[in-house]
Design a protein around this motif. Structure first.
Motif, PDB file in Angstrom:
ATOM      1  N   ALA A   1       0.823  -1.208   0.000  1.00 32.32           N
ATOM      2  CA  ALA A   1       0.000   0.000   0.000  1.00 32.32           C
ATOM      3  C   ALA A   1       0.856   1.257   0.000  1.00 32.32           C
ATOM      4  O   ALA A   1       0.580   2.208  -0.736  1.00 32.32           O
ATOM      5  CB  ALA A   1      -0.926  -0.007   1.218  1.00 32.32           C
ATOM      6  N   LYS A   2       1.900   1.257   0.809  1.00 29.19           N
ATOM      7  CA  LYS A   2       2.744   2.456   0.926  1.00 29.19           C
ATOM      8  C   LYS A   2       3.535   2.731  -0.351  1.00 29.19           C
ATOM      9  O   LYS A   2       3.797   3.876  -0.690  1.00 29.19           O
ATOM     10  CB  LYS A   2       3.674   2.325   2.125  1.00 29.19           C
ATOM     11  N   VAL A   3       3.903   1.686  -1.063  1.00 31.58           N
ATOM     12  CA  VAL A   3       4.701   1.870  -2.285  1.00 31.58           C
ATOM     13  C   VAL A   3       3.824   2.035  -3.533  1.00 31.58           C
ATOM     14  O   VAL A   3       4.113   2.866  -4.385  1.00 31.58           O
ATOM     15  CB  VAL A   3       5.685   0.685  -2.483  1.00 31.58           C
ATOM     16  N   TYR A   4       2.750   1.256  -3.637  1.00 36.32           N
ATOM     17  CA  TYR A   4       1.973   1.220  -4.873  1.00 36.32           C
ATOM     18  C   TYR A   4       0.578   1.842  -4.783  1.00 36.32           C
ATOM     19  O   TYR A   4      -0.125   1.918  -5.789  1.00 36.32           O
ATOM     20  CB  TYR A   4       1.884  -0.223  -5.392  1.00 36.32           C
ATOM     21  N   GLY A   5       0.166   2.272  -3.594  1.00 31.22           N
ATOM     22  CA  GLY A   5      -1.074   3.018  -3.408  1.00 31.22           C
ATOM     23  C   GLY A   5      -2.305   2.442  -4.062  1.00 31.22           C
ATOM     24  O   GLY A   5      -2.685   1.305  -3.811  1.00 31.22           O
ATOM     25  N   HIS A   6      -2.924   3.243  -4.925  1.00 32.04           N
ATOM     26  CA  HIS A   6      -4.196   2.873  -5.540  1.00 32.04           C
ATOM     27  C   HIS A   6      -4.094   1.683  -6.501  1.00 32.04           C
ATOM     28  O   HIS A   6      -5.108   1.137  -6.917  1.00 32.04           O
ATOM     29  CB  HIS A   6      -4.794   4.087  -6.282  1.00 32.04           C
ATOM     30  N   ARG A   7      -2.902   1.282  -6.843  1.00 37.36           N
ATOM     31  CA  ARG A   7      -2.732   0.156  -7.780  1.00 37.36           C
ATOM     32  C   ARG A   7      -2.806  -1.205  -7.093  1.00 37.36           C
ATOM     33  O   ARG A   7      -2.685  -2.240  -7.730  1.00 37.36           O
ATOM     34  CB  ARG A   7      -1.404   0.285  -8.518  1.00 37.36           C
ATOM     35  N   VAL A   8      -3.031  -1.216  -5.762  1.00 38.98           N
ATOM     36  CA  VAL A   8      -3.021  -2.456  -4.989  1.00 38.98           C
ATOM     37  C   VAL A   8      -4.440  -2.971  -4.760  1.00 38.98           C
ATOM     38  O   VAL A   8      -5.340  -2.217  -4.396  1.00 38.98           O
ATOM     39  CB  VAL A   8      -2.332  -2.257  -3.621  1.00 38.98           C
ATOM     40  N   THR A   9      -4.598  -4.266  -4.968  1.00 35.31           N
ATOM     41  CA  THR A   9      -5.810  -4.975  -4.564  1.00 35.31           C
ATOM     42  C   THR A   9      -5.389  -5.990  -3.512  1.00 35.31           C
ATOM     43  O   THR A   9      -4.522  -6.826  -3.775  1.00 35.31           O
ATOM     44  CB  THR A   9      -6.478  -5.701  -5.753  1.00 35.31           C
ATOM     45  N   GLY A  10      -5.988  -5.889  -2.327  1.00 29.19           N
ATOM     46  CA  GLY A  10      -5.708  -6.825  -1.249  1.00 29.19           C
ATOM     47  C   GLY A  10      -6.854  -7.802  -1.094  1.00 29.19           C
ATOM     48  O   GLY A  10      -8.025  -7.405  -1.137  1.00 29.19           O
ATOM     49  N   ILE A  11      -6.516  -9.070  -0.919  1.00 28.89           N
ATOM     50  CA  ILE A  11      -7.530 -10.119  -0.793  1.00 28.89           C
ATOM     51  C   ILE A  11      -7.226 -10.953   0.442  1.00 28.89           C
ATOM     52  O   ILE A  11      -6.105 -11.439   0.607  1.00 28.89           O
ATOM     53  CB  ILE A  11      -7.543 -11.028  -2.044  1.00 28.89           C
ATOM     54  N   ILE A  12      -8.226 -11.124   1.299  1.00 24.92           N
ATOM     55  CA  ILE A  12      -8.115 -11.991   2.470  1.00 24.92           C
ATOM     56  C   ILE A  12      -9.010 -13.206   2.250  1.00 24.92           C
ATOM     57  O   ILE A  12     -10.211 -13.072   1.986  1.00 24.92           O
ATOM     58  CB  ILE A  12      -8.554 -11.267   3.762  1.00 24.92           C
ATOM     59  N   LEU A  13      -8.408 -14.377   2.396  1.00 28.35           N
ATOM     60  CA  LEU A  13      -9.141 -15.634   2.263  1.00 28.35           C
ATOM     61  C   LEU A  13      -9.272 -16.302   3.622  1.00 28.35           C
ATOM     62  O   LEU A  13      -8.884 -15.747   4.643  1.00 28.35           O
ATOM     63  CB  LEU A  13      -8.406 -16.555   1.281  1.00 28.35           C
TER      64      LEU A  13
END
Length: 187
Positions: free
Chosen positions: A110-122
């Motif tokens: 998040a800190k490096v790539y900001g809005h380009r990140v999609t996080g997924i929790i399984l």
């Protein structure tokens, strides 16, 4: 790097992971990073995921460049974090009683790539990934969780819901369908 997809899983997460990586197209230009709670035990996770994937899958290596269209798995007993165009591994303190943990990966992405990140929790036990998803959203990225009622172990998705409002609560099948667009998720 156009898109960064970070995925955290633990108990019950292998089947959804396989479903998700099988949906990624061979032309995918995102870089995908996976943390599964394996501790310091030997793991064949890259091999297992490669059986379902059209992309190459390997354990991450310290200080290696990030390549689009590749799936990186955190090695046993090492946290995986992202720097600008690089992967770093470390044996820092356990986070949520585990190493590797999803939060260090999610927060660094998040800190490096900001809005380009999609996080997924399984599926998974404990609360790993919840803080990381919050930081991803704070930096303009997207937060997706597997529906707790579908997860074999719902603690990780439930904690993420309690800590922040994810952008989507989806079944593993729905998450896989979104991955056909290789991280270009329009929620």
């Amino acid at each position: 790097m156009e898109r960064i997809i970070v995925i955290g899983a633990s108990a019950g997460g292998l089947q959804p992971l396989r479903q998700i990586v099988s949906a990624l197209p061979a032309t995918c230009e995102a870089a995908i990073f996976i943390v599964m709670h394996i501790g310091d035990h030997r793991s064949d996770l890259p091999t297992i995921l490669s059986w379902s994937s059209k992309l190459s899958v390997s354990f991450a290596k310290d200080n290696s460049p990030i390549q689009a269209g590749h799936i990186y798995v955190a090695p046993p007993d090492q946290h995986m974090v992202l720097e600008c165009d690089r992967i770093r591994l470390n044996r820092g303190p356990k986070v949520h009683h585990t190493r590797p943990a999803a939060d260090p990966l999610f927060i660094s992405a998040a800190k490096v790539y900001g809005h380009r990140v999609t996080g997924i929790i399984l599926s998974g036990g404990d609360n790993d990934g919840a803080e990381g998803l919050r930081v991803i959203k704070e930096h303009g990225g997207q937060a997706v969780i597997q529906k707790p009622e579908e997860a074999a172990e719902p603690s990780m998705p439930e904690t993420a819901i309690a800590r922040d409002h994810p952008d989507a609560r989806l079944s593993a099948e729905q998450i896989a369908k979104l991955m056909e667009c290789c991280g270009e998720i329009r929620l």
